[in-house]
Design a protein around this motif. Structure first.
Motif, PDB file in Angstrom:
ATOM      1  N   GLN A   9       0.827  -1.206   0.000  1.00 44.41           N
ATOM      2  CA  GLN A   9       0.000   0.000   0.000  1.00 44.41           C
ATOM      3  C   GLN A   9       0.863   1.258   0.000  1.00 44.41           C
ATOM      4  OE1 GLN A   9      -4.094  -0.335   2.247  1.00 44.41           O
ATOM      5  NE2 GLN A   9      -2.499  -1.182   3.536  1.00 44.41           N
ATOM      6  N   ALA A  10       1.893   1.250   0.842  1.00 49.31           N
ATOM      7  CA  ALA A  10       2.768   2.422   0.943  1.00 49.31           C
ATOM      8  C   ALA A  10       3.474   2.694  -0.391  1.00 49.31           C
ATOM      9  CB  ALA A  10       3.790   2.218   2.056  1.00 49.31           C
ATOM     10  N   THR A  27       1.959   6.638  -6.981  1.00 56.49           N
ATOM     11  CA  THR A  27       0.855   7.461  -7.471  1.00 56.49           C
ATOM     12  C   THR A  27       1.112   8.951  -7.277  1.00 56.49           C
ATOM     13  OG1 THR A  27      -0.729   5.687  -7.022  1.00 56.49           O
ATOM     14  CG2 THR A  27      -1.622   7.917  -7.277  1.00 56.49           C
ATOM     15  N   TYR A  28       1.611   9.342  -6.104  1.00 57.94           N
ATOM     16  CA  TYR A  28       1.726  10.770  -5.771  1.00 57.94           C
ATOM     17  C   TYR A  28       3.121  11.358  -6.003  1.00 57.94           C
ATOM     18  CZ  TYR A  28      -2.967  10.528  -3.904  1.00 57.94           C
ATOM     19  OH  TYR A  28      -4.325  10.380  -3.792  1.00 57.94           O
ATOM     20  N   ASP A  57       5.631  15.022   0.445  1.00 59.16           N
ATOM     21  CA  ASP A  57       4.527  14.870   1.406  1.00 59.16           C
ATOM     22  C   ASP A  57       4.064  13.416   1.475  1.00 59.16           C
ATOM     23  OD1 ASP A  57       4.485  17.487   2.183  1.00 59.16           O
ATOM     24  OD2 ASP A  57       2.882  18.095   0.829  1.00 59.16           O
ATOM     25  N   ALA A  58       4.031  12.753   0.313  1.00 57.79           N
ATOM     26  CA  ALA A  58       3.622  11.353   0.288  1.00 57.79           C
ATOM     27  C   ALA A  58       4.622  10.489   1.046  1.00 57.79           C
ATOM     28  CB  ALA A  58       3.494  10.867  -1.158  1.00 57.79           C
ATOM     29  N   GLY A 117      -3.948   0.786  -7.225  1.00 50.83           N
ATOM     30  CA  GLY A 117      -5.054   1.462  -6.570  1.00 50.83           C
ATOM     31  C   GLY A 117      -5.563   2.643  -7.386  1.00 50.83           C
ATOM     32  N   SER A 118      -6.631   3.273  -6.892  1.00 49.29           N
ATOM     33  CA  SER A 118      -7.187   4.453  -7.555  1.00 49.29           C
ATOM     34  C   SER A 118      -8.128   5.160  -6.599  1.00 49.29           C
ATOM     35  CB  SER A 118      -7.952   4.058  -8.824  1.00 49.29           C
ATOM     36  OG  SER A 118      -9.183   3.436  -8.499  1.00 49.29           O
TER      37      SER A 118
END
Length: 456
Positions: A107-108, A114-115, A119-120, A327-328
């Motif tokens: 997940q991490a 994705t980002y 900050d992510a 993911g989305s």
């Protein structure tokens, strides 16, 4: 656990209540002064009685109270004397540990892909510390039946405190934990029903805490030596579930009670599982809508969001090709789809299919270990322990359809998985001689005779 993917920045500020700061200092001192078998007491009390919103915000990083406690606990673990022969974690590294670490880390990584921002990185580093750090703390400190017994008794005390606050919240419309800030002071009211939340971020997670603990409190009751504490916990857990006024909590409470009462059917679980599968196939044949829309018909309070839950699962399946890789977002799936109150959907939409598979493996492997331990047990008291442990896990499986564990209740999930591992460690007589020599007898607790490796 559902990752938060909202990133924050801003000037340094402190929002921690002085009483919380004092409580953290006391907890920190106790963590380092108490013997290893008692260290979990101040950790649990601080984690579940301090609202999650209590934090120090410094240089763009949120130092939540729960995060500070985990850091202190990890530092304490380093000071625990070790022996060369035994594993630091009871039973050593297991397939459950691999699956647990995998789904959290996947997940991490998915969010970072994705980002792609600093900050992510900060956000996910904090998440990994909270979840994997917390899980590691429980895996190291839960060494035997003694520690499991102490943990459950502590949870009973916590439930009693929170239940008292939730009763006050229900009748006065004022959350006493809200006086500390970090949690709403005025409870949500839906269709005239007060949804008490206590020290948790939402009534749903408060209910998840209560219903997960209920079979564990029955376990202590069966131990006979702590029936007053067990009775206190059972009453408190029931009060918590009822005062949340949520269908998810009530359904989970019902699932927990049915699981405990299904004890006479323990040797027919294979037949029951097949029956459930056949029932779902039958419903799929006769229903006009997809079978998962059965969820839409579950409304135990008259004010449930059950249709939204069913629609969320429906859109999750329809949008498979959008989320399966990394993911989305879900906001574009339709009305109210931003509210991902389903743990399975939350894991998939954050980490993709790989994370969801690893998460389900945690559950399936945990049930497998419990089942094998129950079948190999030599006494009814042992069987009861495994059965009730499985009942607690079953409650979470049901709860996951109506809530994701987004606040401090995720630490209870970590604790439950760790309990499954330590309570199902094979007996020395079941191990090869070289391994058997590394095992030391453990004290009997919870009606069990199995032993686990000593502290290294």
């Amino acid at each position: 656990m559902h990752n938060s993917i909202q990133f924050s920045g801003g000037a340094s500020e402190s929002v921690m209540h002085p009483l919380v700061l004092a409580a953290l200092l006391i907890a920190g001192i106790l963590i380092f002064l108490l013997p290893p078998k008692k260290v979990l007491i101040p950790i649990l009390v601080a984690v579940f009685l301090i609202p999650l919103g209590q934090q120090l915000y410094i240089a763009g990083v949120h130092f939540l109270a729960i995060r500070i406690i985990i850091l202190l606990a990890l530092m304490r673990i380093i000071t625990i004397p070790t022996e060369e022969r035994s594993s630091r974690m009871a039973g050593g590294w297991t397939a459950i540990d691999t699956a647990f670490f995998s789904y959290v880390l996947i997940q991490a990584v998915a969010i970072l892909i994705t980002y792609r921002s600093s900050d992510a990185i900060i956000n996910q580093s904090a998440m990994v510390l909270d979840v994997l750090g917390g899980y590691f703390v429980f895996r190291v400190l839960l060494r035997s039946r003694d520690e499991v017994n102490t943990t459950i008794k502590t949870l009973a005390f916590i439930a009693a405190v929170v239940a008292t606050g939730m009763l006050i919240e229900r009748h006065t419309l004022s959350n006493v934990f809200g006086l500390l800030k970090g949690v709403a002071q005025v409870p949500e009211i839906r269709d005239g029903r007060v949804r008490s939340q206590g020290s948790f971020q939402h009534a749903l997670t408060a209910g998840a805490f209560a219903t997960t603990c209920l079979p564990l409190f029955v376990m202590v009751w069966k131990n006979r030596s702590s029936r007053i504490i067990a009775a206190l916990g059972l009453v408190a857990a029931t009060v918590m579930a009822l005062t949340t006024s949520t269908s998810t909590s009530l359904l989970s409470l019902l699932a927990g009670c049915l699981a405990v009462l299904a004890w006479p059917l323990r040797k027919k679980m294979q037949m029951i599982r097949r029956g459930l599968v056949l029932s779902l196939i039958g419903l799929a044949v006769v229903m006009k809508a997809p079978v998962w829309f059965v969820i839409a018909h579950i409304d135990l309070t008259g004010s449930s969001s059950s249709y939204q839950r069913a629609l969320l699962v429906d859109q999750f399946i329809r949008n498979f090709w959008n989320w399966w890789l990394v993911g989305s977002g879900t906001a574009g799936w339709g009305w109210d789809m931003w509210d991902v109150q389903n743990q399975y959907v939350a894991v998939g939409t954050v980490g993709g299919l790989a994370a969801l598979v690893a998460f389900i493996l945690v559950i399936s492997r945990a049930f497998s270990r419990i089942g094998m331990a129950r079948k190999s047990s030599t006494s009814i008291s042992d069987e009861w322990v495994y059965w009730l442990l499985g009942a607690a896990l079953f409650v979470d499986v049901v709860s996951f359809f109506g809530v994701n564990f987004f606040d401090q209740v995720r630490l209870l999930w970590c604790a439950l998985v760790a309990m499954v591992v330590v309570l199902t460690v094979p007996s020395p007589r079941d191990l090869p001689q070289p391994v058997r020599e590394k095992i030391v007898p453990g004290k009997r607790r919870l009606g069990m005779k199995r032993s686990v490796p000593a502290y290294r």
